[in-house]
Design an enzyme around this catalytic site. Structure first.
Site, PDB file in Angstrom:
ATOM      1  N   GLY A  13       0.359 -25.572  -0.675  1.00  0.00           N
ATOM      2  CA  GLY A  13       1.037 -24.302  -0.404  1.00  0.00           C
ATOM      3  C   GLY A  13       2.543 -24.523  -0.327  1.00  0.00           C
ATOM      4  O   GLY A  13       3.016 -25.669  -0.300  1.00  0.00           O
ATOM      5  N   LEU A  14       3.248 -23.430  -0.253  1.00  0.00           N
ATOM      6  CA  LEU A  14       4.709 -23.480  -0.187  1.00  0.00           C
ATOM      7  C   LEU A  14       5.185 -24.230   1.057  1.00  0.00           C
ATOM      8  O   LEU A  14       4.467 -24.318   2.055  1.00  0.00           O
ATOM      9  CB  LEU A  14       5.282 -22.057  -0.138  1.00  0.00           C
ATOM     10  CG  LEU A  14       5.074 -21.163  -1.358  1.00  0.00           C
ATOM     11  CD1 LEU A  14       5.568 -19.742  -1.054  1.00  0.00           C
ATOM     12  CD2 LEU A  14       5.800 -21.733  -2.579  1.00  0.00           C
ATOM     13  N   GLY A  16       6.637 -24.557   4.484  1.00  0.00           N
ATOM     14  CA  GLY A  16       6.657 -23.590   5.581  1.00  0.00           C
ATOM     15  C   GLY A  16       5.443 -22.677   5.637  1.00  0.00           C
ATOM     16  O   GLY A  16       5.358 -21.805   6.509  1.00  0.00           O
ATOM     17  N   GLY A  18       2.476 -23.585   6.393  1.00  0.00           N
ATOM     18  CA  GLY A  18       1.666 -23.965   7.559  1.00  0.00           C
ATOM     19  C   GLY A  18       0.724 -25.138   7.324  1.00  0.00           C
ATOM     20  O   GLY A  18      -0.163 -25.388   8.147  1.00  0.00           O
ATOM     21  N   SER A  20       1.089 -28.525   7.438  1.00  0.00           N
ATOM     22  CA  SER A  20       1.099 -29.591   8.453  1.00  0.00           C
ATOM     23  C   SER A  20       0.589 -29.075   9.790  1.00  0.00           C
ATOM     24  O   SER A  20      -0.136 -29.785  10.504  1.00  0.00           O
ATOM     25  CB  SER A  20       2.515 -30.148   8.639  1.00  0.00           C
ATOM     26  OG  SER A  20       2.978 -30.667   7.423  1.00  0.00           O
ATOM     27  N   SER A  87       2.187 -29.965  -3.501  1.00  0.00           N
ATOM     28  CA  SER A  87       1.390 -30.161  -4.730  1.00  0.00           C
ATOM     29  C   SER A  87       1.353 -28.888  -5.582  1.00  0.00           C
ATOM     30  O   SER A  87       0.304 -28.269  -5.722  1.00  0.00           O
ATOM     31  CB  SER A  87      -0.021 -30.650  -4.406  1.00  0.00           C
ATOM     32  OG  SER A  87      -0.624 -29.971  -3.323  1.00  0.00           O
TER      33      SER A  87
HETATM   34  P1  ADP Z   1       4.335 -26.844   5.789  1.00  0.00           P
HETATM   35  O1  ADP Z   1       3.658 -28.104   6.268  1.00  0.00           O
HETATM   36  O2  ADP Z   1       3.452 -26.002   4.925  1.00  0.00           O
HETATM   37  O3  ADP Z   1       5.687 -27.059   5.200  1.00  0.00           O
HETATM   38  P2  ADP Z   1       4.703 -26.354   8.591  1.00  0.00           P
HETATM   39  O4  ADP Z   1       3.332 -26.482   9.163  1.00  0.00           O
HETATM   40  O5  ADP Z   1       5.628 -27.510   8.721  1.00  0.00           O
HETATM   41  O6  ADP Z   1       4.559 -25.924   7.052  1.00  0.00           O
HETATM   42  O7  ADP Z   1       5.435 -25.069   9.187  1.00  0.00           O
HETATM   43  C1  ADP Z   1       4.788 -23.839   9.314  1.00  0.00           C
HETATM   44  C2  ADP Z   1       5.480 -23.048  10.440  1.00  0.00           C
HETATM   45  O8  ADP Z   1       4.882 -21.771  10.535  1.00  0.00           O
HETATM   46  C3  ADP Z   1       5.346 -23.736  11.780  1.00  0.00           C
HETATM   47  O9  ADP Z   1       6.542 -23.587  12.495  1.00  0.00           O
HETATM   48  C4  ADP Z   1       4.214 -22.919  12.432  1.00  0.00           C
HETATM   49  O10 ADP Z   1       4.305 -22.933  13.839  1.00  0.00           O
HETATM   50  C5  ADP Z   1       4.475 -21.536  11.875  1.00  0.00           C
HETATM   51  N1  ADP Z   1       3.327 -20.637  11.853  1.00  0.00           N
HETATM   52  C6  ADP Z   1       3.323 -19.369  12.341  1.00  0.00           C
HETATM   53  N2  ADP Z   1       2.124 -18.798  12.186  1.00  0.00           N
HETATM   54  C7  ADP Z   1       1.317 -19.716  11.604  1.00  0.00           C
HETATM   55  C8  ADP Z   1      -0.063 -19.695  11.214  1.00  0.00           C
HETATM   56  N3  ADP Z   1      -0.842 -18.641  11.393  1.00  0.00           N
HETATM   57  N4  ADP Z   1      -0.561 -20.819  10.606  1.00  0.00           N
HETATM   58  C9  ADP Z   1       0.228 -21.903  10.427  1.00  0.00           C
HETATM   59  N5  ADP Z   1       1.538 -21.976  10.780  1.00  0.00           N
HETATM   60  C10 ADP Z   1       2.084 -20.889  11.377  1.00  0.00           C
END
Ligand code: ADP
Length: 183
Positions: A13-14, A16, A18, A20, A87
């Site tokens: 996924g993009l 941010g 979620g 990680s 990915s």
């Molecule tokens: P990625 O790993 O895809 O780049 P991260 O997990 O680092 O994304 O960041 C996602 C952000 O979105 C985190 O700050 C997380 O707390 C926030 N967030 C808000 N709502 C959700 C949700 N429902 N599921 C996952 N992350 C969420």
């Protein structure tokens, strides 16, 4: 105790969206259930296993190939592997899926505008300012999965709901024993 079946749970996924966050929450849940697991986080992998690779299509594909190689070794030895990596290219993900076979693709989906508003690492701001090139979603493509095993909408569901959704799929596919069935 029955031998644990290895599987790679692949979060795509993009930035941010979620990946990680959900992977960490799933890790905690699986550890509670006594699963043997390993986490391969894209950002950490890029500082060691794939250090030096950039963000061209060729380098992104190589990044995914190496992560897939390690995931395969672990998976075939009964480990549950949680991979979070943007990915963006469908072919690269399909190649890894074909190699590993025991594979659960989780599409961590949120609109670009939501990811950009979150801007966890401040990277979207830099990408919009032109300070970072080839940023997925801004000036680089993201090819969404067509038939992922799990599709999480993180703008509409909580982290816990996403984890429950993945657990349900792992149970349905026989990688986890439903809790109610554990005596
Ligand atoms: P990625 O790993 O895809 O780049 P991260 O997990 O680092 O994304 O960041 C996602 C952000 O979105 C985190 O700050 C997380 O707390 C926030 N967030 C808000 N709502 C959700 C949700 N429902 N599921 C996952 N992350 C969420």
């Amino acid at each position: 105790m029955a031998m644990q079946r290895g599987v790679t749970i692949w979060f795509t996924g993009l930035s941010g969206s979620g990946k990680s966050t959900i992977a960490r929450a799933l890790e905690a849940e699986l550890r509670q259930r006594g699963c043997q697991l390993e986490v391969l986080d894209g950002d950490i992998v890029r500082t060691n296993l794939t250090k030096g690779l950039g963000f061209s299509k060729a380098d992104r594909d190589e990044n995914i190939r190496r992560i897939g190689f390690v995931s395969h070794l672990l998976t075939r030895n009964g480990v549950m592997v949680l991979v979070s990596a943007i990915s963006p290219y469908r072919n690269a993900r399909e190649e890894v899926r074909d190699r590993i076979e025991e594979f659960v693709e989780v599409f961590v989906d949120a609109p670009l505008s939501v990811c950009e508003d979150r801007d966890v690492k401040g990277l979207y701001k830099k990408a919009r300012a032109g300070e970072i090139k080839q940023f997925t979603g801004i000036d680089d493509p993201y090819e969404a999965p067509l038939t992922p095993e799990v599709h999480c909408h993180t703008d509409q569901q909580t982290v816990d709901e996403s984890v429950a959704q993945i657990i349900g799929q792992l149970e349905a596919m026989g990688y986890l024993t439903p809790m109610a069935a554990v005596a």
